[in-house]
Write an enzyme that holds these catalytic residues in place. Structure first.
Site, short mmCIF file in Angstrom:
data_model
loop_
_atom_site.label_atom_id
_atom_site.label_comp_id
_atom_site.label_asym_id
_atom_site.label_seq_id
_atom_site.Cartn_x
_atom_site.Cartn_y
_atom_site.Cartn_z
N SER A 6 3.64 -2.02 23.59
CA SER A 6 3.68 -3.30 24.26
C SER A 6 5.08 -3.74 24.68
O SER A 6 5.25 -4.75 25.34
CB SER A 6 3.09 -4.37 23.35
N SER A 64 4.76 0.52 19.58
CA SER A 64 5.03 -0.33 20.73
C SER A 64 6.43 -0.22 21.30
O SER A 64 6.70 -0.76 22.37
CB SER A 64 4.74 -1.80 20.40
N LYS A 84 12.59 -8.71 23.76
CA LYS A 84 11.16 -8.90 23.99
C LYS A 84 10.77 -10.36 23.76
O LYS A 84 11.27 -11.00 22.83
CB LYS A 84 10.39 -7.98 23.05
#
Length: 492
Positions: A156, A180, A79
Site C-alpha cells: 500500500s 506494503s 506516507k
C-alpha cells in the site's frame, strides 16, 4: 536548477558540505519535480512551507560550519498514515479526509530532528488495505516505469515508492504490515526495507494491524537505507512495543570489501510456488548462483507452514482491523454523517457507511465474524497458534536446523501488473497473491529487504528479498549491499 542533482543521500550531503549545492535550491528542485509529475499521483499533498523552513535552517547550518546532522537538508516524503502536527493525515480515506493531528509521529519527529526536509505526504490504499495503491480517495498511483502503459505501483506504500523512484525525494517512509513497502519497492525498482518489529516506533502511525505494522524505509540505495534507519530506530516511551534497548548505529562496508565466506544462504523451497513467473524464478536463481560462486554457502531449506501463512495473515489482519476501525464513529474526530436527526446508533452506522470504502467495510465485517463468540476459537485462536508455528519455522532455519544467515526469496511473484488486469481481481484475492512472499516476515517479526536486480522483458523491475533473524539488520544489510554492488541496478 543548472547544477546536477545527485541521486543518493550520501552524494547529496557531500555536495552540501563542499558548498556545491544548497538545501534550499534542492528543496525547490524537488517541489518542482513533484509539480511536473502530477500524473504519477505519488505525492498527494505538498508541504512547501515545512520544506522551505527546514531547508533554510539546514542551509544556515552548512553555511555556519555547524555540526551536520544525519539527514541535513535531505528531502523526504512520508506516507499519509503517519501523523504530522497541523497537516492533514487522511489515510487516503474519506473518513479522515479533514483530520489534522495535534502531534507528530515519532518517526517524523526523529527525521526532522536529524535535519530532514518534508516535501509532502504520499498516496496509499485506503487505511493501507491493499497491494496496488489503487483504492484511494485521491485516485491510483502510476508506476514511473512505462507510466503510459498503465502499470500499478504496488502497495500500500506505492506513493512513497514512486516518489523515491521518480526523484521527487531521496527517501520515503511507508508502513509495512504484510509487504506494503517491499511490494511497491519491487515493482518500482527501489530498495524497500522492513526492520525488525519493535526496532522503530509506531507512535503516530495510524494503526492497521498493531501486531505487524512496521514503519519502513524506501530509498534508491542500501547506504541511504542505512542512513535513514540510523535516524529513526531506537526505543520510544510512547510506544510500549519498541525494543527497550539503546540502538547502535549500523555501518555497512563498501560493496567490494564484503566477504561472503561465512554467509550461509537458505533457499526456502515453499517459495517456489504457483504463480511465480519464469523471469522472477530466473532472477531468484541468478542471485543464488552469484552468492554461491562468490563464497557463500547456499542450501535448500524448508518453511513448512508457508502455505498456511497467507490464510492466517488474512484472519489476524481482519480481526485487528475490526478492532482498530471501531474508533471511527463520527463523534470525536473524522468524518461525521450530516443526518443529525438520526439516533446515535444510526449516526454511527451512516458515518461508517459514508466514510469507509468497500474494502475497509468488508474487512471489518469479516473480522467481526471471526471474533464472534461461536467463531473465536475456530478462527482467531487457531490462527494465533499457526502464527506461532510460522514463527518457529523461521527460528528453526536461523538457529536450530540449518542455522542460515539469511533467506533468499522472490519479493513478488511477477513484475508489476497492468492496472486493468489488477482490478479484475477483488482486493482480498490480490493481497493473497501479492503478499505471498512478503507477509511471513511480518508474521514472525523478522527484518526483510527488497533489492532491485534487473528489468523484465516488459521493461519493469524485478527484485529479490532477503530475510534474517530478529535484530540482524547489520548482517542482512551487508549481504544486501553485496548484491546491490554486484548487480549494479540503476533506477530510472
Amino acid at each position: 536548477m543548472a547544477k546536477s542533482i545527485p541521486s543518493t543521500i550520501e552524494k547529496l550531503l557531500h555536495k552540501y558540505k563542499i558548498r556545491e549545492l544548497d538545501p534550499c535550491d534542492v528543496t525547490n528542485h524537488c517541489i518542482d519535480v513533484v509539480s511536473r509529475q502530477k500524473k504519477l499521483n505519488a505525492i498527494i499533498r505538498l508541504t512547501p512551507e515545512i520544506a522551505r523552513s527546514k531547508s533554510k535552517e539546514s542551509s544556515e547550518r552548512f553555511r555556519n560550519g555547524e555540526v551536520i546532522k544525519k539527514l541535513d537538508g535531505v528531502p523526504i516524503a512520508i506516507k499519509d498514515n503517519f501523523c504530522v502536527k497541523g497537516e492533514p493525515t487522511s489515510c487516503a480515506s474519506r473518513m479522515l479526509e479533514n483530520f489534522c493531528p495535534t502531534y507528530d509521529a515519532t518517526v517524523y519527529a526523529r527525521l526532522m530532528a536529524h535535519g530532514a526536509v518534508l516535501i509532502g505526504k504520499t498516496n496509499l490504499d485506503e487505511f493501507a488495505m491493499g497491494s496496488g495503491t489503487v483504492d484511494s480517495i485521491f485516485g491510483h498511483t502510476r508506476n514511473c516505469y512505462n507510466e503510459n502503459g498503465g502499470y500499478i505501483s504496488g502497495g500500500s506504500s506505492g506513493g512513497s515508492a514512486v516518489a523515491v523512484a521518480s526523484g521527487s525525494c531521496f527517501a520515503g517512509i511507508g508502513s509495512d504490515t504484510g509487504g506494503s513497502v517491499r511490494n511497491p519497492a519491487s515493482y518500482c525498482g527501489v530498495v524497500g526495507f522492513k526492520p525488525t518489529y519493535g526496532l522503530v516506533s509506531r507512535h503516530g502511525l495510524i494503526p492497521l494491524v498493531n501486531s505487524m505494522d512496521t514503519p519502513s524505509i524506501l530509498t534508491r540505495t542500501i547506504d541511504d537505507c542505512v542512513t535513514v534507519l540510523n535516524a529513526i530506530a531506537g526505543p520510544d516511551n510512547k510506544d510500549s512495543t519498541t525494543i527497550n534497548r539503546p540502538f547502535v548505529d549500523i555501518s555497512v562496508p563498501n560493496g567490494d570489501e564484503i566477504s561472503l565466506k561465512n554467509v550461509k544462504v537458505g533457499i526456502p523451497r515453499e517459495y517456489h510456488c504457483e504463480g511465480l513467473s519464469k523471469e522472477s524464478l530466473e532472477t531468484w536463481m541468478k542471485i543464488a548462483d552469484l552468492l554461491e560462486e562468490n563464497g557463500a554457502q547456499v542450501v535448500d531449506v524448508s518453511l513448512p507452514n508457508t502455505a498456511s501463512s497467507i490464510f492466517v495473515y488474512t484472519i489476524l489482519n481482519q480481526c485487528e482491523v475490526a478492532s482498530n476501525m471501531a474508533r471511527y464513529d463520527g463523534i470525536e474526530f473524522g468524518h461525521r454523517s450530516h443526518d443529525e436527526d438520526s439516533s446515535t446508533e444510526q449516526l454511527y452506522a451512516r458515518t461508517r457507511q459514508e466514510g469507509f470504502n468497500s474494502v475497509v467495510k468488508n474487512r471489518i465485517l469479516s473480522g467481526n465474524y471471526y471474533l464472534l463468540r461461536r467463531n473465536y476459537q475456530t478462527y482467531f485462536e487457531k490462527a494465533l497458534k499457526v502464527r506461532r508455528l510460522i514463527s518457529n519455522d523461521f527460528q528453526n532455519v536461523f538457529f536450530r536446523n540449518e542455522r542460515v544467515s539469511v533467506l533468499l526469496t522472490p519479493t513478488t511473484l511477477t513484475d508489476a501488473p497492468k492496472l486493468e488486469e489488477f482490478v479484475k481481481r477483488n482486493n482480498r484475492d490480490q493481497c493473497a497473491l501479492q503478499d505471498f512472499c512478503t507477509q511471513p516476515a511480518n508474521m514472525a517479526g523478522v527484518p526483510a529487504i527488497s533489492i532491485p536486480i534487473k528489468l523484465s522483458s516488459n521493461g519493469l523491475p524485478l527484485s529479490v528479498q532477503l530475510m534474517g533473524p530478529s535484530l540482524s539488520e547489520q548482517s542482512l544489510l551487508t549481504v544486501a549491499k553485496w548484491i546491490e554492488n554486484t548487480v549494479n541496478f540503476r533506477p530510472v
